[in-house]
Scaffold this active site. Structure first.
Site, PDB file in Angstrom:
ATOM      1  N   LYS A  53       0.846  -1.206   0.000  1.00  0.00           N
ATOM      2  CA  LYS A  53       0.000   0.000   0.000  1.00  0.00           C
ATOM      3  C   LYS A  53       0.876   1.248   0.000  1.00  0.00           C
ATOM      4  CE  LYS A  53      -3.736  -2.353   2.428  1.00  0.00           C
ATOM      5  NZ  LYS A  53      -4.383  -2.645   3.713  1.00  0.00           N
ATOM      6  N   GLN A  97      -3.996  -1.325   9.812  1.00  0.00           N
ATOM      7  CA  GLN A  97      -3.945  -2.642   9.177  1.00  0.00           C
ATOM      8  C   GLN A  97      -4.573  -3.683  10.107  1.00  0.00           C
ATOM      9  OE1 GLN A  97      -2.967  -3.296   6.008  1.00  0.00           O
ATOM     10  NE2 GLN A  97      -3.610  -5.394   6.341  1.00  0.00           N
ATOM     11  N   ASP A 120     -10.392   3.633   4.800  1.00  0.00           N
ATOM     12  CA  ASP A 120     -10.751   2.217   4.658  1.00  0.00           C
ATOM     13  C   ASP A 120     -12.273   2.021   4.716  1.00  0.00           C
ATOM     14  OD1 ASP A 120      -9.089   0.179   4.027  1.00  0.00           O
ATOM     15  OD2 ASP A 120      -8.513  -0.341   6.077  1.00  0.00           O
TER      16      ASP A 120
END
Ligand SMILES: NC(=O)c1ccc[n+]([C@@H]2O[C@H](COP(=O)([O-])OP(=O)(O)OC[C@H]3O[C@@H](n4cnc5c(N)ncnc54)[C@H](OP(=O)(O)O)[C@@H]3O)[C@@H](O)[C@H]2O)c1
Length: 301
Positions: A53, A97, A120
């Site tokens: 990412k 994460q 996200d």
């Protein structure tokens, strides 16, 4: 005739190229978008995801930084760090994460991310807005599935889409996106899960089938209506002594058999995976544009 390939690698490249232009404009007029990625612990898969990412973000000019914390970090310290990033006006997007190691409570951590920085799309406010039909940030994987279909001109409006899997990360938000009014929505949606009766029969009614299960060969050729479009979200590592590493990645769909029945199919790897990262970048750019007052967060693109 074998199905055509929904090429996530190429499509993600196109998306990144377009985003690169927007990043350039932001950097010229204001500053480059800044993405903070929080990584807790040493899980090798998480480290690879975070590295990928970060690299993808930097390649298009996003200022990406990783905040690493040990697996022994306390819930309070982790939440405090998220709070600091949330309050930092120089940070446009925050991503934690997942999964978190040990007993850390991911739900509480995600709630500490300000919704306008939640690239996200997992904060309950963003989940609720999407479910109510007024999305701001859509979670990256389902958004990537829709982008992949859209850029291959697969019509969704009025189609019956069968989703296998009801997770908060993929199945549920994908259903919400498909139910939105408009070009990329207006679908008739069925969501299946481990307790669904007659799974094969239901999947066979899908014009579009999306598999997000985490189990190889869940969708087999006999379950797919001839000509259907099949999107494979699954990522599973299986043993394969013929490869150098002794293993390889497969999806949830029996790719070789299903490609003989479907009209379109996404491969694993090279399908939804690259699109997920591209959508994270898209959300980060949108967050930065909104932050600078040159865009708003209404809509999911
Ligand atoms: N490509 C990407 O970027 C990306 C991103 C995220 C996830 N993934 C992959 O996508 C897969 C799914 O991820 P996830 O986070 O959604 O997984 P998850 O949270 O484990 O959810 C799996 C879903 O599949 C359902 N299920 C399990 N066995 C089933 C069966 N035999 N028949 C029908 N449904 C069944 C489960 O039903 P219940 O709810 O009844 O348990 C659950 O709803 C994984 O392989 C993951 O690695 C890929």
């Amino acid at each position: 005739m074998a199905a055509k390939i929904l090429d996530g690698k190429q499509t993600a490249r196109e998306v990144r190229q377009e985003l690169g232009g927007r990043v350039e404009r932001l950097a010229e007029s204001f500053r480059a978008p800044r993405l903070a990625v929080v990584l807790v612990g040493e899980d090798p898969a998480s480290r690879v995801y975070v590295r990928n990412k970060g690299r993808a973000a930097k390649r298009i000019g996003i200022d990406a930084e990783t905040h690493e914390l040990p697996a022994t970090v306390s819930q309070e310290t982790l939440e405090a760090r998220i709070g600091e990033l949330g309050a930092d006006p120089g940070v446009d997007g925050i991503l934690v994460q997942l999964p978190l190691p040990g007993d850390l409570d991911a739900e509480r951590v995600v709630r500490r991310i300000p919704p306008e920085k939640d690239v996200d799309g997992l904060h309950p406010v963003n989940v609720g807005d999407l479910a109510r039909g007024t999305p701001r940030f859509a979670p990256c994987t389902p958004a990537g599935v829709l982008e992949l279909l859209d850029r291959h001109d697969i019509p969704i409006r009025g189609s019956h889409v069968v989703i296998v899997g009801r997770s908060n990360l993929v199945g549920r938000p994908l259903a919400s996106l498909l139910l939105l009014k408009g070009d990329r929505g207006d679908a008739t949606v069925t969501v299946c899960h481990s307790r669904s009766r007659d799974l094969a029969e239901i999947v066979r009614t899908g014009d579009v089938v999306v598999a997000a299960v985490g189990r190889p060969h869940t969708v087999t050729a006999d379950m797919v209506k001839p000509g259907a479009v099949v999107v494979d979200v699954g990522i599973n590592r299986i043993d394969d002594p013929t490869t150098e590493s002794g293993s390889r990645l497969v999806g949830d769909v029996d790719f070789e058999a299903v490609r003989e029945v479907a009209s379109w199919i996404s491969p694993v790897p090279g399908g939804v995976g690259p699109m997920t990262i591209a959508m994270l970048l898209a959300n980060t750019v949108r967050a930065a544009e909104a932050h600078e007052g040159i865009g708003d967060l209404a809509g999911s693109r």
